[in-house]
Enzyme design. Structure first.
Site, PDB file in Angstrom:
ATOM      1  N   TYR A 208       1.095  -1.208   0.198  1.00  0.00           N
ATOM      2  CA  TYR A 208       0.182   0.008   0.269  1.00  0.00           C
ATOM      3  C   TYR A 208       1.426   0.893  -0.128  1.00  0.00           C
ATOM      4  O   TYR A 208       2.117   1.489   0.418  1.00  0.00           O
ATOM      5  CB  TYR A 208      -0.722  -0.271   1.242  1.00  0.00           C
ATOM      6  CG  TYR A 208       0.054   0.566   2.547  1.00  0.00           C
ATOM      7  CD1 TYR A 208      -0.393  -0.936   3.253  1.00  0.00           C
ATOM      8  CD2 TYR A 208      -0.030   0.915   3.379  1.00  0.00           C
ATOM      9  CE1 TYR A 208       0.971  -0.921   4.182  1.00  0.00           C
ATOM     10  CE2 TYR A 208       0.773   1.696   4.794  1.00  0.00           C
ATOM     11  CZ  TYR A 208       1.021   0.720   4.652  1.00  0.00           C
ATOM     12  OH  TYR A 208       2.165   0.665   6.050  1.00  0.00           O
ATOM     13  N   CYS A 209       0.291   1.981  -0.280  1.00  0.00           N
ATOM     14  CA  CYS A 209       0.771   3.591  -0.465  1.00  0.00           C
ATOM     15  C   CYS A 209      -0.160   5.292  -0.045  1.00  0.00           C
ATOM     16  O   CYS A 209      -1.598   4.537  -0.058  1.00  0.00           O
ATOM     17  CB  CYS A 209       1.834   3.895  -1.900  1.00  0.00           C
ATOM     18  SG  CYS A 209       1.258   3.874  -3.298  1.00  0.00           S
ATOM     19  N   THR A 210       0.032   5.805  -0.045  1.00  0.00           N
ATOM     20  CA  THR A 210      -0.656   6.964   0.193  1.00  0.00           C
ATOM     21  C   THR A 210      -1.676   7.029  -0.762  1.00  0.00           C
ATOM     22  O   THR A 210      -3.362   7.031  -0.515  1.00  0.00           O
ATOM     23  CB  THR A 210       0.088   8.405  -0.056  1.00  0.00           C
ATOM     24  OG1 THR A 210       1.103   8.599   0.533  1.00  0.00           O
ATOM     25  CG2 THR A 210      -0.864   9.588   0.704  1.00  0.00           C
TER      26      THR A 210
END
Ligand code: ZN
Ligand code: ZN
Length: 346
Positions: free
Chosen positions: A198-200
């Site tokens: 996951y990331c922003t």
């Protein structure tokens, strides 16, 4: 045929003011092989200029990344136009919660080498061969699976103030740096574990998932729309929130609180705190975590040296900076000997 802006930003601002129309702010991206980028660029410019779209759009051989605003009443037309482009049909649009009518003052459609500056050489792998996108609900299930390895694809200053429980949070300054580190850490598990990342907002995972697939990971997943979209779905569908702390964002707010947990500490006194600031010494500007008491005691500076400089009259500060190379520390390092309580993330 008019292919570029004719109005100045100032004239635009006046026009928007006058029209008083409600505008929507939205963003989207898509990795896709685009062969003739200039033709595509001109096509978009003509179609969107017509719809009074304003924004910053990057087009590259690897895809498109767009941030824009448009009059709400033109949204249907805009959506139809997107759907008429095969690889943008049903692309996920992130529509901003808060609308600022003047977020963009021009329509800028630019052809670039990359749609995101990630420092990767992608000739070696196919960026469109990406991982499986999962919703918040599916993500919650996946990360409870003992065969899952969960990886945070963001940088150290982002994961320091908030992350998903049990995630690996590489202690890296850049995206590019994180890829080989993660690959090496997980090389035993390419075939027997599910790699979930996951990331922003999801865009970093698009590329990372393609990279890891290329490196031989069999089961690769990514959180669709990142933490931002996860939070929205959690609220909307009343799901369990598994993100603790704050989500670091790249605008004036710096971060959005997701849970009440404070997982970081003041870099100067060590007490629980998750508020990022930039050192008040213009020549330093390092990004770090500082509590209110330390901010008061240190005049919002990262060190005694910076405090001394920041207390000088502006002209003297300027003279001191003259001839020196200034590092742009705003989002970069955030590391300094003076910050004794800066934790390395795991
Ligand atoms: Zn403090
Ligand atoms: Zn400083």
């Amino acid at each position: 045929m008019q292919l570029y802006n004719t109005l100045s930003s100032k004239e635009r601002a006046a026009l928007i003011e006058e029209a008083g129309k409600e505008r929507l702010t939205l963003s989207f991206y898509q990795y896709h092989h685009i062969k003739n980028t200039s033709i595509f660029r001109n096509h978009l410019f003509l179609a969107w200029d017509e719809l009074d779209v304003l924004g910053r759009i990057y087009i590259a051989n690897e895809g498109i990344n767009a941030q824009l605003s448009l009059p709400a009443e033109n949204f249907e037309h805009f959506k139809n136009h997107l759907d008429s482009i095969s690889f943008l049909k049903d692309v996920r649009l992130n529509i901003a919660v808060e609308h600022d009518n003047k977020a963009f003052l021009k329509l800028k459609v630019k052809v670039r080498n990359k749609i995101v500056a990630d420092g990767l050489n992608d000739d070696t792998f196919d960026v469109t061969d990406k991982g499986v996108h999962v919703s918040a609900e599916k993500f919650n299930e996946l990360i409870e699976d003992p065969d899952t390895v969960l990886v945070d694809m963001r940088n150290h200053y982002e994961s320091e103030i908030g992350y998903f429980k049990n995630a690996i949070t590489p202690d890296v300054d850049t995206f590019r740096q994180s890829l080989p580190i993660i690959e090496d850490d997980l090389k035993e598990h390419k075939e027997n574990k599910k790699l979930v990342m996951y990331c922003t907002g999801g865009i970093r995972c698009e590329k990372a998932s393609a990279y890891f697939k290329h490196k031989g990971f069999k089961d690769v997943y990514q959180l669709e729309g990142g933490i931002i979209e996860y939070t929205r779905q959690v609220k909307q569908n009343d799901l369990e929130n598994k993100f603790i702390g704050k989500n670091f964002v790249f605008d004036d707010r710096r971060a959005e609180r997701i849970s009440d947990d404070i997982v970081a500490n003041c870099h100067q006194c060590g007490k629980p705190c998750d508020t990022h600031i930039n050192c008040a010494n213009e020549a330093c500007h390092i990004l770090f975590i500082q509590c209110d008491e330390c901010a008061e005691r240190m005049n919002q500076c990262c060190s005694d040296a910076c405090k001394d400089v920041a207390s000088l009259p502006y002209e003297e500060q300027k003279a001191l900076r003259k001839g020196k190379v200034i590092n742009n520390n705003i989002f970069k390092k955030g590391r300094s000997e003076a910050l004794i309580f800066k934790k390395s993330s795991k």
